[in-house]
Design a protein around this motif. Structure first.
Motif, PDB file in Angstrom:
ATOM      1  N   GLU A 296       0.820  -1.206   0.000  1.00 46.21           N
ATOM      2  CA  GLU A 296       0.000   0.000   0.000  1.00 46.21           C
ATOM      3  C   GLU A 296       0.862   1.267   0.000  1.00 46.21           C
ATOM      4  O   GLU A 296       0.553   2.239  -0.694  1.00 46.21           O
ATOM      5  CB  GLU A 296      -0.918  -0.007   1.226  1.00 46.21           C
ATOM      6  N   ILE A 297       1.928   1.240   0.790  1.00 44.22           N
ATOM      7  CA  ILE A 297       2.814   2.403   0.836  1.00 44.22           C
ATOM      8  C   ILE A 297       3.471   2.636  -0.516  1.00 44.22           C
ATOM      9  O   ILE A 297       3.528   3.759  -1.029  1.00 44.22           O
ATOM     10  CB  ILE A 297       3.884   2.212   1.933  1.00 44.22           C
ATOM     11  N   LYS A 298       3.968   1.586  -1.114  1.00 46.06           N
ATOM     12  CA  LYS A 298       4.611   1.714  -2.426  1.00 46.06           C
ATOM     13  C   LYS A 298       3.615   2.187  -3.478  1.00 46.06           C
ATOM     14  O   LYS A 298       3.920   3.070  -4.293  1.00 46.06           O
ATOM     15  CB  LYS A 298       5.222   0.379  -2.843  1.00 46.06           C
ATOM     16  N   ALA A 299       2.401   1.602  -3.465  1.00 42.18           N
ATOM     17  CA  ALA A 299       1.383   2.004  -4.455  1.00 42.18           C
ATOM     18  C   ALA A 299       1.008   3.463  -4.284  1.00 42.18           C
ATOM     19  O   ALA A 299       0.781   4.187  -5.267  1.00 42.18           O
ATOM     20  CB  ALA A 299       0.161   1.107  -4.321  1.00 42.18           C
ATOM     21  N   SER A 300       0.935   3.928  -3.033  1.00 42.49           N
ATOM     22  CA  SER A 300       0.570   5.320  -2.775  1.00 42.49           C
ATOM     23  C   SER A 300       1.636   6.280  -3.305  1.00 42.49           C
ATOM     24  O   SER A 300       1.316   7.291  -3.942  1.00 42.49           O
ATOM     25  CB  SER A 300       0.382   5.534  -1.273  1.00 42.49           C
ATOM     26  N   ILE A 301       2.908   5.956  -3.057  1.00 38.93           N
ATOM     27  CA  ILE A 301       4.002   6.819  -3.530  1.00 38.93           C
ATOM     28  C   ILE A 301       4.098   6.787  -5.051  1.00 38.93           C
ATOM     29  O   ILE A 301       4.261   7.835  -5.701  1.00 38.93           O
ATOM     30  CB  ILE A 301       5.339   6.378  -2.892  1.00 38.93           C
ATOM     31  N   PHE A 302       3.970   5.606  -5.630  1.00 39.27           N
ATOM     32  CA  PHE A 302       4.123   5.476  -7.083  1.00 39.27           C
ATOM     33  C   PHE A 302       2.929   6.028  -7.850  1.00 39.27           C
ATOM     34  O   PHE A 302       3.011   6.218  -9.070  1.00 39.27           O
ATOM     35  CB  PHE A 302       4.340   4.006  -7.451  1.00 39.27           C
ATOM     36  N   SER A 303       1.809   6.308  -7.153  1.00 40.61           N
ATOM     37  CA  SER A 303       0.648   6.871  -7.837  1.00 40.61           C
ATOM     38  C   SER A 303       0.800   8.377  -8.067  1.00 40.61           C
ATOM     39  O   SER A 303       0.046   8.959  -8.848  1.00 40.61           O
ATOM     40  CB  SER A 303      -0.617   6.619  -7.006  1.00 40.61           C
ATOM     41  N   ILE A 304       1.786   9.016  -7.412  1.00 39.67           N
ATOM     42  CA  ILE A 304       2.021  10.449  -7.574  1.00 39.67           C
ATOM     43  C   ILE A 304       2.897  10.669  -8.802  1.00 39.67           C
ATOM     44  O   ILE A 304       4.002  10.116  -8.881  1.00 39.67           O
ATOM     45  CB  ILE A 304       2.706  11.040  -6.331  1.00 39.67           C
ATOM     46  N   PRO A 305       2.469  11.457  -9.784  1.00 36.12           N
ATOM     47  CA  PRO A 305       3.305  11.712 -10.978  1.00 36.12           C
ATOM     48  C   PRO A 305       4.639  12.343 -10.589  1.00 36.12           C
ATOM     49  O   PRO A 305       4.718  13.164  -9.672  1.00 36.12           O
ATOM     50  CB  PRO A 305       2.447  12.667 -11.820  1.00 36.12           C
TER      51      PRO A 305
END
Length: 339
Positions: A296-305
């Motif tokens: 979840e943490i990785k997905a949240s960070i990687f979702s930011i352009p």
């Protein structure tokens, strides 16, 4: 008698022809002498003009040497500063440069106070992560040992990285625009040689290398310029275009004031009314209280352009994406420590 007259006539005619020839020769000689005199007069006139010009230039040169020898400098140019400058920078001085082609002396205001030179705020440029040496360098930099809580260790390492990245930028990517142009010229040269020597495999290999190098540099240059770009115009909530920096700032404020609203007096929340609506169930509460996972943490960070504005520390989401294989575990541990 007839023969005698004929002979006399021939002699007279010959004499006339000789006299005429002599006369023509005399005229030709006179013309030649006149032409000679005219040429001499012209040459004398040219010589006189040259001599006069030489005399003028000699006089000017002599005067120039005299002016240089007796040259007097006058400090006509001045530098004006206000009282606050004089109070804060006691050792400020004006350095006057040679005038060159100007009619005034260029001037530079200097001060030896080191505190005047403030370091620019750090900013992570996306082009850094595209460089071939990035991962290896970051891996060696990140091995620094820091003692403390997990969040403190993460923040300390990120601070230490800033000086490393500045030196890294100077060493590899300080002139990315010029490097990109040189790579393009090199590619064009290789392709020209390939067109002249289509059977030479050497130029085929060089072309592949040049294309790869140019693409990397061009992408890095594009990312750099995109991050350096600033807002030069904006449309306000009424659709009007503004180019003035002050108007642009006001347009931002108007938009968010309209979006978020203004402060008004409100009544207290009535819990009875809230309980009559749909609220979180026990399962929902349990889900919200579950520990945050690595995924979840990785997905949240990687979702930011990656091109979005960076955090106050200068690191954007692009940094975490480019460096996740090295710093991901520590970022996850620091966030988990907070929860």
């Amino acid at each position: 008698m007839l023969v005698k007259r004929t002979t006399t006539y021939i002699l007279e005619e010959a004499k006339k022809e000789v006299e005429a020839a002599n006369k023509n020769a005399d005229e030709a000689r006179k013309d030649a002498e006149a032409a000679k005199k005219e040429a001499e007069a012209t040459r004398n006139e040219v010589d006189e003009k040259i001599a006069a010009n030489n005399k003028i230039w000699e006089e000017k040169f002599a005067q120039l040497l005299k002016d240089i020898a007796t040259r007097v400098y006058s400090r006509l140019d001045r530098v004006l500063i206000n009282g606050e400058w004089g109070d804060q920078m006691k050792d400020i001085y004006a350095h006057f440069l040679p005038e060159g082609n100007f009619d005034h002396t260029p001037c530079i205001v200097k001060s030896s106070i080191q505190s005047m030179h403030h370091m620019k705020p750090f900013k992570y440029y996306n082009m850094w992560g595209k460089h071939s040496h990035y991962i290896n360098n970051l891996s060696s930099w990140w091995k620094t040992y820091v003692k403390g809580t997990k969040m403190f260790c993460l923040v300390s390492k990120l601070k230490q990285l800033k000086s490393k990245f500045r030196n890294y930028n100077k060493e590899y990517l300080c002139d990315i625009e010029n490097s990109s142009m040189m790579a393009l010229k090199n590619l064009e040269y290789i392709q020209t040689q390939l067109a002249l020597n289509p059977r030479d495999t050497y130029w085929y290999d060089k072309e592949i290398e040049a294309i790869t190098e140019y693409k990397e540099l061009q992408e890095a240059c594009t990312n750099f310029l995109r991050q350096k770009a600033k807002v030069i115009s904006i449309k306000d909530i009424n659709g009007l275009q503004h180019y003035d920096p002050q108007k642009i700032q006001e347009a931002f404020l108007q938009y968010y004031i309209q979006l978020l609203g203004t402060e008004i007096n409100t009544v207290s929340v009535n819990e009875k009314i809230i309980r009559t609506c749909t609220v979180c169930s026990a399962d929902h509460v349990f889900t919200l209280l579950k520990p945050v996972t690595y995924k979840e943490i990785k997905a949240s960070i990687f979702s930011i352009p990656g091109h979005k504005a960076p955090d106050p520390d200068g690191y954007s989401s692009a940094f975490y994406k480019d460096s996740w294989s090295i710093i991901g575990d520590e970022v996850y541990a620091a966030i988990q420590d907070v929860f």
